[in-house]
Design a protein around this motif. Sequence first.
Motif, short mmCIF file in Angstrom:
data_model
loop_
_atom_site.label_atom_id
_atom_site.label_comp_id
_atom_site.label_asym_id
_atom_site.label_seq_id
_atom_site.Cartn_x
_atom_site.Cartn_y
_atom_site.Cartn_z
N ASP A 52 59.40 15.36 43.84
CA ASP A 52 59.69 14.07 43.12
C ASP A 52 57.89 13.21 42.79
OD1 ASP A 52 59.57 11.54 41.23
OD2 ASP A 52 61.51 11.21 42.45
N SER A 53 57.03 13.32 41.72
CA SER A 53 55.91 12.86 41.37
C SER A 53 55.54 11.90 41.04
CB SER A 53 55.35 13.80 40.13
OG SER A 53 56.03 13.66 38.58
N ASN A 54 57.25 10.72 41.24
CA ASN A 54 57.00 9.46 41.38
C ASN A 54 56.70 8.97 42.64
OD1 ASN A 54 57.07 9.18 38.42
ND2 ASN A 54 59.35 9.83 38.66
N ASN A 55 56.95 10.45 44.30
CA ASN A 55 56.98 9.18 44.84
C ASN A 55 55.63 9.78 45.88
OD1 ASN A 55 59.69 7.73 45.12
ND2 ASN A 55 60.68 10.07 45.22
N LEU A 56 54.81 10.54 45.01
CA LEU A 56 53.69 10.31 45.63
C LEU A 56 52.94 9.40 45.91
CD1 LEU A 56 52.67 14.10 43.28
CD2 LEU A 56 53.63 13.92 45.87
N ARG A 57 52.25 9.69 46.68
CA ARG A 57 50.98 8.40 47.46
C ARG A 57 49.61 9.08 47.52
NH1 ARG A 57 51.80 3.91 51.12
NH2 ARG A 57 53.57 2.64 50.00
N LEU A 58 48.97 8.58 46.74
CA LEU A 58 47.78 8.61 47.02
C LEU A 58 46.69 8.71 47.96
CD1 LEU A 58 45.34 10.15 45.42
CD2 LEU A 58 44.07 7.42 44.77
N LEU A 59 46.52 9.26 49.42
CA LEU A 59 45.43 8.89 50.55
C LEU A 59 44.27 8.53 50.53
CD1 LEU A 59 48.57 11.01 52.53
CD2 LEU A 59 48.05 8.21 51.79
N TYR A 60 43.58 9.78 49.48
CA TYR A 60 42.15 9.95 50.08
C TYR A 60 41.74 10.43 48.32
CZ TYR A 60 37.70 11.83 51.59
OH TYR A 60 36.44 11.59 51.21
N ALA A 61 40.79 9.63 47.88
CA ALA A 61 40.00 10.11 46.77
C ALA A 61 38.62 10.10 46.90
CB ALA A 61 40.04 9.31 45.72
N VAL A 62 37.49 11.81 46.85
CA VAL A 62 36.22 10.89 46.94
C VAL A 62 35.86 12.12 45.28
CG1 VAL A 62 36.40 13.78 48.00
CG2 VAL A 62 33.95 11.97 48.00
N THR A 63 34.10 12.05 45.14
CA THR A 63 34.07 12.45 44.08
C THR A 63 32.60 13.32 44.39
OG1 THR A 63 34.80 10.63 41.77
CG2 THR A 63 32.96 11.94 41.48
N ASP A 64 31.94 14.35 43.71
CA ASP A 64 31.45 14.97 44.71
C ASP A 64 30.22 15.67 43.84
OD1 ASP A 64 31.83 15.06 47.56
OD2 ASP A 64 32.85 16.37 47.33
N GLU A 65 28.80 16.18 43.66
CA GLU A 65 28.44 15.62 41.75
C GLU A 65 27.43 17.26 42.58
OE1 GLU A 65 25.93 13.88 39.62
OE2 GLU A 65 27.59 11.48 41.14
N TYR A 66 27.82 18.76 42.08
CA TYR A 66 26.84 20.03 42.14
C TYR A 66 26.36 20.15 40.36
CZ TYR A 66 30.28 20.38 46.05
OH TYR A 66 31.24 19.72 46.94
N ASP A 67 25.85 21.39 40.90
CA ASP A 67 24.80 21.52 39.33
C ASP A 67 25.91 22.13 38.46
OD1 ASP A 67 23.34 21.82 42.13
OD2 ASP A 67 22.40 23.94 41.32
N TYR A 68 26.86 22.71 38.70
CA TYR A 68 27.67 23.59 37.65
C TYR A 68 28.24 21.99 37.11
CZ TYR A 68 30.51 23.39 41.64
OH TYR A 68 32.08 22.42 42.44
N GLY A 69 28.64 20.68 37.58
CA GLY A 69 29.53 19.79 37.29
C GLY A 69 30.16 18.84 38.51
N VAL A 70 30.92 17.52 38.33
CA VAL A 70 31.74 16.39 39.19
C VAL A 70 33.07 17.23 39.60
CG1 VAL A 70 32.17 14.33 39.09
CG2 VAL A 70 30.14 15.04 37.82
N PHE A 71 33.15 16.83 40.62
CA PHE A 71 34.48 17.76 40.73
C PHE A 71 35.13 16.53 41.82
CE2 PHE A 71 37.21 20.23 43.43
CZ PHE A 71 37.31 21.86 42.92
N VAL A 72 35.92 16.29 41.78
CA VAL A 72 36.78 14.97 41.68
C VAL A 72 38.40 16.05 42.88
CG1 VAL A 72 38.58 13.29 41.68
CG2 VAL A 72 36.49 13.48 40.11
#
Length: 141
Positions: free
Chosen positions: A65-85
Amino acid sequence: MAEHFVSVKLLLIDGADNALVLRRGASHPRRPHQLDLPGGLAEAGEPMHKALAREVLEETGLHIDSNNLRLLYAVTDEYDYGVFVRTTFGLRVPGVMPTVTVSWEHEAYEWKPVTELASVDCGAQQRGIEMILEHKLWQLL
């Protein structure tokens, strides 16, 4: 303009505090045989929760159930080819060790005690796993 990628992964925990860990197959295009959490890349414009539910179903056969998901961690990294979240969501499922049907991307799965995840190398996801364990965020699920 740099490309943007959004990775959605799931720390899926059962009622006995075991976490689902997958092992990528030999034919996986990126990092074969590496341990992995269920998930993948969100498609352009796709909400993260919906992308994760889609990826989990594709990779494990489990309906979440996607409504019960809880975000625990997020980070953004930048590379030569782009941005990766990179995101790691958490979800607790009732019962103990539900049966998983792995997709072509993975060759095996196992349920490991959550506290043992610190010793598991999940590549780019490891930073998030360590943070989740250090701050005991998984206990919020």
